[in-house]
Motif scaffolding. Structure first.
Motif, PDB file in Angstrom:
ATOM      1  N   LYS A   1       0.830  -1.215   0.000  1.00 53.25           N
ATOM      2  CA  LYS A   1       0.000   0.000   0.000  1.00 53.25           C
ATOM      3  C   LYS A   1       0.860   1.258   0.000  1.00 53.25           C
ATOM      4  O   LYS A   1       0.559   2.233  -0.689  1.00 53.25           O
TER       5      LYS A   1
ATOM      6  N   TYR B   1      -2.502  -6.778  -6.831  1.00 54.14           N
ATOM      7  CA  TYR B   1      -3.516  -6.434  -7.839  1.00 54.14           C
ATOM      8  C   TYR B   1      -4.044  -5.032  -7.580  1.00 54.14           C
ATOM      9  O   TYR B   1      -4.253  -4.243  -8.491  1.00 54.14           O
ATOM     10  N   ARG B   2      -4.259  -4.750  -6.319  1.00 50.45           N
ATOM     11  CA  ARG B   2      -4.907  -3.492  -5.977  1.00 50.45           C
ATOM     12  C   ARG B   2      -3.965  -2.301  -6.088  1.00 50.45           C
ATOM     13  O   ARG B   2      -4.376  -1.219  -6.481  1.00 50.45           O
ATOM     14  N   TYR B   3      -2.734  -2.503  -5.710  1.00 51.30           N
ATOM     15  CA  TYR B   3      -1.821  -1.362  -5.599  1.00 51.30           C
ATOM     16  C   TYR B   3      -0.762  -1.293  -6.675  1.00 51.30           C
ATOM     17  O   TYR B   3       0.050  -0.392  -6.693  1.00 51.30           O
ATOM     18  N   ARG B   4      -0.742  -2.275  -7.560  1.00 48.94           N
ATOM     19  CA  ARG B   4       0.234  -2.258  -8.644  1.00 48.94           C
ATOM     20  C   ARG B   4      -0.514  -2.361  -9.952  1.00 48.94           C
ATOM     21  O   ARG B   4      -1.640  -2.859 -10.006  1.00 48.94           O
TER      22      ARG B   4
ATOM     23  N   TYR C   1     -13.358   4.014   0.124  1.00 50.57           N
ATOM     24  CA  TYR C   1     -14.406   3.198  -0.489  1.00 50.57           C
ATOM     25  C   TYR C   1     -15.721   3.238   0.299  1.00 50.57           C
ATOM     26  O   TYR C   1     -16.671   2.571  -0.062  1.00 50.57           O
TER      27      TYR C   1
ATOM     28  N   SER D   1       3.566   6.526  -5.148  1.00 49.76           N
ATOM     29  CA  SER D   1       2.207   6.417  -5.675  1.00 49.76           C
ATOM     30  C   SER D   1       1.748   4.965  -5.679  1.00 49.76           C
ATOM     31  O   SER D   1       2.538   4.054  -5.845  1.00 49.76           O
ATOM     32  N   ARG D   2       0.461   4.792  -5.504  1.00 51.32           N
ATOM     33  CA  ARG D   2      -0.126   3.466  -5.652  1.00 51.32           C
ATOM     34  C   ARG D   2      -1.454   3.602  -6.387  1.00 51.32           C
ATOM     35  O   ARG D   2      -2.046   4.679  -6.439  1.00 51.32           O
ATOM     36  N   ILE D   3      -1.883   2.493  -6.929  1.00 47.88           N
ATOM     37  CA  ILE D   3      -3.144   2.491  -7.661  1.00 47.88           C
ATOM     38  C   ILE D   3      -4.316   2.459  -6.685  1.00 47.88           C
ATOM     39  O   ILE D   3      -4.274   1.768  -5.668  1.00 47.88           O
ATOM     40  N   VAL D   4      -5.333   3.223  -6.988  1.00 42.81           N
ATOM     41  CA  VAL D   4      -6.605   3.131  -6.268  1.00 42.81           C
ATOM     42  C   VAL D   4      -7.576   2.464  -7.237  1.00 42.81           C
ATOM     43  O   VAL D   4      -7.993   3.068  -8.219  1.00 42.81           O
ATOM     44  N   ASP D   5      -7.896   1.230  -6.957  1.00 44.35           N
ATOM     45  CA  ASP D   5      -8.645   0.432  -7.915  1.00 44.35           C
ATOM     46  C   ASP D   5     -10.137   0.453  -7.599  1.00 44.35           C
ATOM     47  O   ASP D   5     -10.559   0.847  -6.518  1.00 44.35           O
TER      48      ASP D   5
END
Lengths: 375, 351
Positions: A13, A326-329, B281, B336-340
Motif C-alpha cells: 500500500k 492487484y490493488r496497488y500495482r 471506499y 504512488s499506488r493504484i486506487v482500484d
C-alpha cells in the motif's frame, strides 16, 4: 520475510519495497489466515452453511474465499443463513437467541484470534449452550516459519515477526528459531514506520553478525505476551498437525479443540469428514505463500485470477499478497511465468523484454508479457 | 426551523385502529385511500397531488431537463444523522444536482412490508417532506404497494426526479480535461460508518452521524457565479475511489490524488482502521467531487466554504496527462499506488 499479511498490505500500500535499497528484497510470508485456511475446510464450511438448520457465522473476509466449486457468499445467495460477525461472542449470542438453530462459527486465524474463540467455547460450556460449535482452522506461526527455514529452497535471511501474534504469545518461541537457523527475527508492527524500522533492525543484525529476537513493536508486545489469554487457549485447544493451503501439512502447527471441549467441534457434529477438495491447477498460491514466487510471476495473475474471479485465497483476502499486488500495482504489469524474470525499480518495476525502440506496448506474441512500458 | 411550523408529530390516521401496515393498505380499497389521503397527500401537500390523477401534469420550460431514479433499501431505517426518508429525497436530488440541474419534481414509490408500524411510516414521510422542501423540490406523484410480512425489510422507497438545467454548459466525464483540479466538499466516510456502527452494534466514543444532505443549492451557487464545472459526481456507494474510477474510465484520463489532502474525521478513520475498511471506499450521502479548471480553484473553494454543504471544501487531486484511465494516490512518503475499483463489497477483515 514479513510474516503477517497485514504487514504485506502495508508494504504494498505504501510502496515501502520501492523505497528501500535494492539489495534488500522483501518476501511475503504465509501470514494471512484467510490464505492458509485449507481448501478442504472451506468446502466443509460450505457444506455446513448450506444446511437449513444452521446459522453459519464468519469473519467477513472468509466469505469470498473460493472453495472447490463455490464460496460462502454463493451459499448465502442460494438461501443459506450466513452472517458475518466481528467476534465469536456475537455468534454465541445468536446461538442464545436462536435455540432452534445450530450456530456454527468459522474459527480461523493465527494465535491472535484464538483467545476470543477459546472464550466463546468456554462461555458456551459454562452457560450450557448446546447449539453452538466451532469449525476450527487455527494455525500457529512458529512452525510455519520453521518449515520455511528448513526448506532447501529457503531464501529468507531475516524475519519481521507478526506484531499482533506476539501481543498474545510473547517472543520466547522465536528465540530457538533465531539461534538454530541463525536468522534475525524482529517483532514488528504495521504502520509504515514500524515496518521500515523492523527492516532496519534486521539489516543491522545481519551486518553485525547477530541472530537475535528483537522487539520493534514494544508499545504492544511484551516478552511474556498475554498470559491469561495463553492459559485460556491451552485450556480449550490442543496443538495438532494442521494442513496449510499451499504449504501442505505441517506437524504441530495448528490448534484443535481439546478433549474436554470436543463436543463443540462442528466437523464432528455435522459429519463432514467425507468432503474432499480439489485445488485449481493454475494457482501457484503455495509458492507465493512460501515466498518462492511473487504474485506477478503467476501466469494467472490479473488474467484468469482477479479479485472478482479469484482462483486462490491470496487474491481474496485484503491481507493476501496477490490482492495487495492487484490493488496497488498496475495490472498491466503481468509477466511471463519465468523464474528468471528480472525486477527493476520504481513504478514500472518490471522490465519488458519485448519492446521495439520507442514503442509503448509489447507485441502480443502469445507470451504473457506486460503491455505498458513505464520505465 | 420555520419549515417545521406546519408539521405535526401526531399521525392523522386512526393509529389505535391500524397501528401497523396491513395488506389492505395496498389493496386499492378504503384503507389504502385513507392512507394516501391522510398521510401522503396531507404531508406532501401540493397542487399536483390535489389533481388526484394517475399522473402529475406540469408545464415544461424550454431548454434541457434532467431525469433520474434511485431506490433505497437501507437498514436500519433510522440512523444517527438521518433516516431512509431523508436519504430517499437527498439521493435523487443529489443525482440531479450532479448534472447541474435544479430539482423540481419528485415521485415517491413505497414498497411497505406488512406489519411496519404506522408511526414509522409517518416519521419517514415527514422526513421526506422536510428534505424535499430544503432542496426546493416537490413530491408530486407516488405509489404504494404492500408485501407480505417477511417479504420486505420494513420499507423500500424509490424516488425519481425531474430537474431543469438552466446553465448553458455540459457537465460530465466527457468534459474532464487534463489539468483539471479535483475539489471535495468535505470529509469522507461518515454515512457508511454511521450505518455500520448501528447495524453491527459497534460503539465508538462519539456517535458518527451520516452526512446526508442536499447538494443542489451548493452546485447551483457555483454555477450562478460562473464556475466551469466540468464534471460532478456524488460519492455514494463505493465512495470516492469508485466514483473516480468510473470517471477515469469514462473520460479516458488518469487522476492523481494526494493522500494527505483527503479529509477523514479522526473517529471515522479509527472506526475504519478497526474494521479493516478503507475510507476511500466507504459510502457518503452529502459529498461530491468537482472537476474544475485550475484557474478557478480559489474562486470555487471560496464559494464552497461559504456554503453550509461546502465548509470543508478542499483540493484533493488533479487530472494527469498519463494515459490509461488510472486513479493513483500519492502517499505522504512521496510514492504512488493504484486506487482500484472495489471487487464486491468491502468485507471487514479477520485481524
Amino acid at each position: 520475510m514479513e510474516v503477517c499479511g497485514g504487514q504485506t498490505h502495508s508494504i504494498v500500500k505504501f510502496s515501502l519495497d520501492e523505497m528501500i535499497p535494492s539489495k534488500i528484497r522483501l518476501i511475503h510470508g504465509p501470514g494471512c489466515p484467510v490464505c492458509v485456511t485449507p481448501l478442504e475446510l472451506i468446502d466443509k464450511a460450505i457444506s455446513i452453511a448450506a444446511r437449513p438448520d444452521v446459522i453459519f457465522c464468519s469473519f467477513g473476509d472468509m466469505l469470498r474465499v473460493p472453495g472447490t466449486s463455490k464460496d460462502l457468499l454463493s451459499v448465502k445467495a442460494e438461501g443459506g443463513d450466513i452472517r458475518f460477525v466481528y467476534s465469536p461472542m456475537d455468534a454465541l449470542k445468536i446461538a442464545q437467541d436462536r435455540p432452534d438453530r445450530q450456530v456454527v462459527f468459522f474459527a480461523v486465524g493465527f494465535e491472535t484470534t484464538a483467545p476470543a474463540n477459546a472464550m466463546a467455547v468456554y462461555q458456551a460450556k459454562a452457560l450450557g449452550i448446546q447449539n453452538f460449535s466451532l469449525l476450527v482452522s487455527h494455525v500457529l506461526v512458529p512452525p510455519a516459519m520453521e518449515t520455511i527455514l528448513s526448506s532447501p529452497q529457503n531464501q529468507v535471511q531475516g524475519f519481521l515477526a507478526a506484531g499482533h501474534v506476539c501481543t498474545v504469545m510473547g517472543t520466547a518461541e522465536y528465540i530457538p528459531l533465531a539461534q538454530k537457523y541463525r536468522v534475525p527475527i524482529v517483532v514488528t508492527g504495521f504502520e509504515p514506520v514500524d515496518i521500515l524500522e523492523g527492516i532496519s533492525m534486521c539489516v543491522r543484525q545481519l551486518e553485525e553478525g547477530r541472530f537475535e529476537v528483537e522487539n520493534q513493536y514494544a508499545r504492544s508486545v511484551r516478552a511474556e505476551g498475554n498470559r491469561p489469554a495463553q492459559e485460556l487457549v491451552q485450556k480449550i485447544f490442543q496443538v495438532i498437525p494442521r494442513s496449510w493451503r499451499g504449504l501442505g501439512e505441517i506437524p504441530l502447527s495448528g490448534l484443535g479443540l481439546s478433549a474436554d471441549y470436543m463436543e463443540f467441534d462442528a466437523e464432528r457434529r455435522f459429519d463432514v469428514g467425507h468432503v474432499r477438495a480439489k485445488e485449481s491447477p493454475d494457482c501457484i498460491s503455495g509458492l507465493v505463500l512460501q515466498g518462492i514466487k511473487k504474485p506477478l510471476e503467476c501466469a494467472a495473475f490479473a488474467n484468469a485470477c482477479t479479485p472478482d474471479h479469484p482462483l486462490g485465497a491470496p487474491m481474496v483476502s485484503s491481507e493476501g499478497a496477490c490482492a495487495a499486488y492487484y490493488r496497488y500495482r498496475n495490472r498491466n504489469d503481468s509477466v511471463e511465468s519465468s523464474p528468471r524474470q528480472s525486477f527493476g525499480r520504481g513504478p514500472g518495476f518490471l522490465v519488458c523484454k519485448n519492446l521495439d525502440p520507442g514503442q509503448k506496448a509489447c507485441r502480443d506474441d502469445g507470451t504473457k508479457k506486460f503491455t505498458v512500458d513505464r520505465r | 426551523m420555520s419549515l417545521l411550523k406546519d408539521f405535526t408529530l401526531a399521525c392523522p390516521l386512526p393509529i389505535h385502529q391500524y397501528p401497523k401496515v396491513l395488506m389492505a393498505h395496498g389493496g386499492g380499497g378504503r384503507l389504502m385511500n385513507q392512507m394516501i389521503e391522510k398521510m401522503f397527500a396531507n404531508v406532501f401537500d401540493n397542487d399536483f397531488l390535489k389533481q388526484r390523477h394517475d399522473s402529475a401534469v406540469f408545464n415544461v420550460n424550454k431548454g434541457r431537463m434532467a431525469f433520474t431514479t434511485d431506490s433505497f433499501v437501507v437498514s436500519p431505517l433510522f440512523f444517527p444523522g438521518g433516516d431512509i426518508g431523508e436519504l430517499a429525497v437527498n439521493g435523487t436530488v443529489n443525482d440531479l444536482a450532479m448534472s447541474g440541474a435544479r430539482p423540481l419534481y419528485l415521485s415517491a414509490g413505497f414498497i411497505l412490508e406488512e406489519g411496519l408500524p404506522m408511526e414509522t411510516l409517518w416519521k419517514i414521510i415527514q422526513s421526506m417532506n422536510k428534505a424535499a422542501r430544503e432542496a426546493g423540490a416537490q413530491i408530486i406523484t407516488g405509489d404504494t404497494k404492500v408485501v407480505d410480512h417477511g417479504k420486505g425489510d420494513g420499507i423500500f422507497i424509490n424516488t425519481s426526479g425531474v430537474g431543469v438545467i438552466e446553465h448553458p454548459g455540459s457537465i460530465g466525464p466527457s468534459e474532464v480535461q487534463g489539468g483539471d483540479v479535483l475539489i471535495l466538499n468535505g470529509d469522507l466516510g461518515r454515512h457508511g460508518m454511521a450505518i455500520m456502527a448501528v447495524r453491527e452494534g459497534l460503539e465508538f466514543e462519539s456517535a458518527i452521524e451520516s452526512d446526508t444532505a442536499p447538494l443542489s443549492g451548493l452546485v447551483l451557487e457555483l454555477l450562478s457565479q460562473g464556475v466551469s464545472l466540468h464534471c460532478l459526481r456524488d460519492l455514494t456507494r463505493g465512495g470516492l475511489a469508485s466514483a473516480l474510477n468510473e470517471i477515469a474510465t469514462a473520460s479516458g484520463l488518469s487522476l492523481m490524488l494526494e493522500q494527505s489532502a483527503i479529509p477523514v474525521r479522526e473517529d471515522v478513520r479509527a472506526a475504519c482502521e478497526m474494521l479493516g475498511l478503507d475510507p476511500l471506499y466507504v459510502a457518503n450521502e452529502g459529498r461530491f467531487v468537482a472537476f474544475v479548471p485550475a484557474a478557478q480553484v480559489d474562486q470555487t473553494l471560496k464559494i464552497m466554504r461559504a456554503h453550509p454543504q461546502g465548509q470543508g471544501a478542499c483540493v484533493v487531486g488533479q487530472v494527469t496527462p498519463q494515459p490509461g484511465s488510472l486513479v493513483t494516490l500519492k502517499s505522504p512518503l512521496g510514492l504512488s499506488r493504484i486506487v482500484d475499483m472495489l471487487s464486491g463489497e468491502q468485507l471487514p477483515r479477520i485481524c
